[in-house]
Scaffold this motif. Structure first.
Motif, PDB file in Angstrom:
ATOM      1  N   UNK A   1       0.798  -1.227   0.000  1.00  9.72           N
ATOM      2  CA  UNK A   1       0.000   0.000   0.000  1.00  9.72           C
ATOM      3  C   UNK A   1       0.830   1.276   0.000  1.00  9.72           C
ATOM      4  N   UNK A   2       0.490   2.130   0.956  1.00 10.97           N
ATOM      5  CA  UNK A   2       1.065   3.487   1.045  1.00 10.97           C
ATOM      6  C   UNK A   2       2.585   3.442   0.970  1.00 10.97           C
ATOM      7  N   UNK A   3       3.155   2.371   1.512  1.00 10.83           N
ATOM      8  CA  UNK A   3       4.624   2.380   1.656  1.00 10.83           C
ATOM      9  C   UNK A   3       5.303   1.808   0.421  1.00 10.83           C
ATOM     10  N   UNK A   4       4.513   1.416  -0.602  1.00 10.46           N
ATOM     11  CA  UNK A   4       5.124   0.693  -1.740  1.00 10.46           C
ATOM     12  C   UNK A   4       6.233   1.525  -2.377  1.00 10.46           C
ATOM     13  N   UNK A   5       6.124   2.879  -2.260  1.00 13.05           N
ATOM     14  CA  UNK A   5       7.125   3.668  -3.004  1.00 13.05           C
ATOM     15  C   UNK A   5       8.399   3.906  -2.192  1.00 13.05           C
ATOM     16  N   UNK A   6       8.397   3.368  -0.944  1.00 13.25           N
ATOM     17  CA  UNK A   6       9.580   3.640  -0.123  1.00 13.25           C
ATOM     18  C   UNK A   6      10.498   2.419  -0.081  1.00 13.25           C
ATOM     19  N   UNK A   7      11.784   2.677   0.033  1.00 15.00           N
ATOM     20  CA  UNK A   7      12.753   1.595   0.209  1.00 15.00           C
ATOM     21  C   UNK A   7      12.824   1.310   1.710  1.00 15.00           C
ATOM     22  N   UNK A   8      12.514   0.056   2.116  1.00 15.32           N
ATOM     23  CA  UNK A   8      12.437  -0.215   3.559  1.00 15.32           C
ATOM     24  C   UNK A   8      13.714   0.178   4.299  1.00 15.32           C
ATOM     25  N   UNK A   9      14.847  -0.005   3.621  1.00 15.31           N
ATOM     26  CA  UNK A   9      16.082   0.321   4.352  1.00 15.31           C
ATOM     27  C   UNK A   9      16.278   1.821   4.476  1.00 15.31           C
ATOM     28  N   UNK A  10      15.510   2.609   3.657  1.00 18.19           N
ATOM     29  CA  UNK A  10      15.609   4.062   3.869  1.00 18.19           C
ATOM     30  C   UNK A  10      14.746   4.426   5.078  1.00 18.19           C
ATOM     31  N   UNK A  11      13.560   3.759   5.153  1.00 15.62           N
ATOM     32  CA  UNK A  11      12.660   4.054   6.285  1.00 15.62           C
ATOM     33  C   UNK A  11      13.276   3.512   7.573  1.00 15.62           C
ATOM     34  N   UNK A  12      13.859   2.313   7.488  1.00 19.16           N
ATOM     35  CA  UNK A  12      14.391   1.681   8.709  1.00 19.16           C
ATOM     36  C   UNK A  12      15.844   2.082   8.865  1.00 19.16           C
ATOM     37  N   UNK A  13      16.071   3.426   8.977  1.00 19.75           N
ATOM     38  CA  UNK A  13      17.458   3.901   9.175  1.00 19.75           C
ATOM     39  C   UNK A  13      17.392   5.199   9.985  1.00 19.75           C
ATOM     40  N   UNK A  14      18.481   5.465  10.711  1.00 14.03           N
ATOM     41  CA  UNK A  14      18.485   6.688  11.525  1.00 14.03           C
ATOM     42  C   UNK A  14      18.441   7.916  10.620  1.00 14.03           C
ATOM     43  N   UNK A  15      19.173   7.830   9.477  1.00 20.00           N
ATOM     44  CA  UNK A  15      19.166   8.985   8.548  1.00 20.00           C
ATOM     45  C   UNK A  15      17.748   9.234   8.054  1.00 20.00           C
ATOM     46  N   UNK A  16      17.065   8.141   7.726  1.00 18.56           N
ATOM     47  CA  UNK A  16      15.675   8.281   7.244  1.00 18.56           C
ATOM     48  C   UNK A  16      14.784   8.900   8.317  1.00 18.56           C
ATOM     49  N   UNK A  17      15.015   8.468   9.569  1.00 18.10           N
ATOM     50  CA  UNK A  17      14.191   8.996  10.673  1.00 18.10           C
ATOM     51  C   UNK A  17      14.492  10.475  10.880  1.00 18.10           C
ATOM     52  N   UNK A  18      15.786  10.828  10.889  1.00 16.66           N
ATOM     53  CA  UNK A  18      16.142  12.248  11.139  1.00 16.66           C
ATOM     54  C   UNK A  18      15.649  13.131   9.990  1.00 16.66           C
ATOM     55  N   UNK A  19      15.628  12.534   8.775  1.00 14.62           N
ATOM     56  CA  UNK A  19      15.181  13.339   7.612  1.00 14.62           C
ATOM     57  C   UNK A  19      13.686  13.626   7.706  1.00 14.62           C
ATOM     58  N   UNK A  20      12.936  12.650   8.205  1.00 19.41           N
ATOM     59  CA  UNK A  20      11.476  12.841   8.268  1.00 19.41           C
ATOM     60  C   UNK A  20      10.910  12.004   9.416  1.00 19.41           C
ATOM     61  N   UNK A  21      11.092  12.489  10.657  1.00 16.69           N
ATOM     62  CA  UNK A  21      10.687  11.701  11.830  1.00 16.69           C
ATOM     63  C   UNK A  21       9.207  11.297  11.777  1.00 16.69           C
ATOM     64  N   UNK A  22       8.336  12.213  11.316  1.00 12.33           N
ATOM     65  CA  UNK A  22       6.891  11.901  11.323  1.00 12.33           C
ATOM     66  C   UNK A  22       6.602  10.746  10.370  1.00 12.33           C
ATOM     67  N   UNK A  23       7.266  10.758   9.177  1.00 11.79           N
ATOM     68  CA  UNK A  23       7.010   9.694   8.179  1.00 11.79           C
ATOM     69  C   UNK A  23       7.402   8.339   8.753  1.00 11.79           C
ATOM     70  N   UNK A  24       8.616   8.265   9.305  1.00 15.23           N
ATOM     71  CA  UNK A  24       9.107   6.971   9.804  1.00 15.23           C
ATOM     72  C   UNK A  24       8.305   6.549  11.022  1.00 15.23           C
TER      73      UNK A  24
END
Ligand code: BJW
Ligand code: ZN
Length: 258
Positions: free
Chosen positions: A43-66
């Protein structure tokens, strides 16, 4: 060797094992309806790379999204039930075998199935901790109100930094004491069942080779091929919720004939 004979042989190994390790990945929870990590995100997450979401950089870039992605996964996990594979693994321990469950999963389903000796190498999605590391993960145990707002991470009550899921992201160290105990169990076991992992993520994926080099038999349970197959004592090609229960109990007796 025919499929039924392979199952019977591995069932004998399970019965004879003094010390068993069950090393699991996302595949053991697939039949509870939890998508595996590397399956296409739904669904909603299909366009995201899981390893981008499941990373500290990904979290710091967009805490609300992660944070929202983890809140959705927590909600899905809350609705899910342990499946027959989780229950069979817990039953092994209940029958008195020395079983250590070493899991890469963060979904708490082994514990909910009744397993007691569960080593969580990559943390637990039901816990949160301070992004800046000022607090103790257990400070935000389940039931705290930090999970109230699924839209964005609440502030750490001590320093105001955002809370983050208490899981291990790529590039982060595993909990050292937990990993040391997992290594100890791998070195001391005589049988390791490797269930539902693509064995691509280290150092967790080192554990089966550690067990084998220390003399254990390694059995892979997976519907797909994995890099461990070539050096496994046996590969049981199939789904965890079908195979694991059959490693515990007699196969339905064949009626008549040989
Ligand atoms: C079924 C089934 C059914 C389907 N029945 N089966 C550069 C810098 C730093 C580190 C590295 C680096 N390059 C490489 C590394 C090492 C890195 C790594 O391995 N990266 C890989 C991606 C290549 N590892 C790390 O970073 C680790 N830390 C570390 O190395 O620290 C030391 C260090 C630190 C700093 C610098 C240098 C060294 C940490 C790894 C943490 C992994 N975290 C995640 C997310 C956890 C939180 C969350 O879940 O959100 O863990 S990523 C993801 O992978 C998750 C999983 O636990 C893990 C394993 O995946 P798993 O479980 O195998 O799932 P899938 O989907 O891959 O496979 C499912 C399997 O089930 C498949 O085989 C299916 O066939 C099967 N299946 N249905 C049975 N019904
Ligand atoms: Zn803090």
């Amino acid at each position: 060797m025919k499929r039924g004979d392979e199952l019977a042989e591995v069932r004998d190994w399970v019965r004879a094992a003094r010390r068993l390790v069950v090393f699991t990945g996302a595949g053991v929870s697939a039949e509870s309806g939890i998508p595996t990590f590397r399956d296409a995100l739904t669904g909603l997450w299909a366009r995201f790379d899981p390893e981008r979401l499941a990373s500290e950089a990904g979290f710091r870039a967009d805490p609300a999204l992660v944070w929202r992605w983890y809140a959705e996964r927590r909600a899905a996990i809350g609705q899910a039930q342990p499946n027959a594979a989780h229950r069979a693994i817990a039953e092994l321990e209940a029958r008195g075998a020395h079983v250590a469950v070493v899991t890469q999963n963060v979904d708490n389903l082994h514990r909910r199935a009744g397993s007691r000796e569960v080593l969580e190498l990559h943390g637990n999605i039901l816990r949160a901790r301070c992004l800046e590391g000022c607090g103790d993960p257990d400070r935000f145990a389940p039931g705290s109100d930090w999970r109230a707002d699924p839209r964005e991470p609440p502030p750490c009550p001590r320093c105001g930094a955002p809370l983050r899921p208490d899981v291990v992201w790529v590039g982060e160290l595993l909990p050292q004491a937990v990993f040391a105990r997992a290594e100890h169990e791998a070195l001391g076991c005589d049988l390791m069942l490797v269930v539902g992992t693509s064995a691509l993520v280290y150092p967790a994926a080192d554990l089966p080779a550690l067990a084998r080099d220390a003399g254990a038999r390694v059995v892979v349970v997976n519907p797909e091929e994995t890099p461990l197959d070539a050096r496994a004592a046996r590969v049981l090609r199939g789904k965890a919720a079908t195979i694991l229960p059959r490693l515990l109990d007699e196969l339905p007796e064949r009626t008549g004939g040989a």
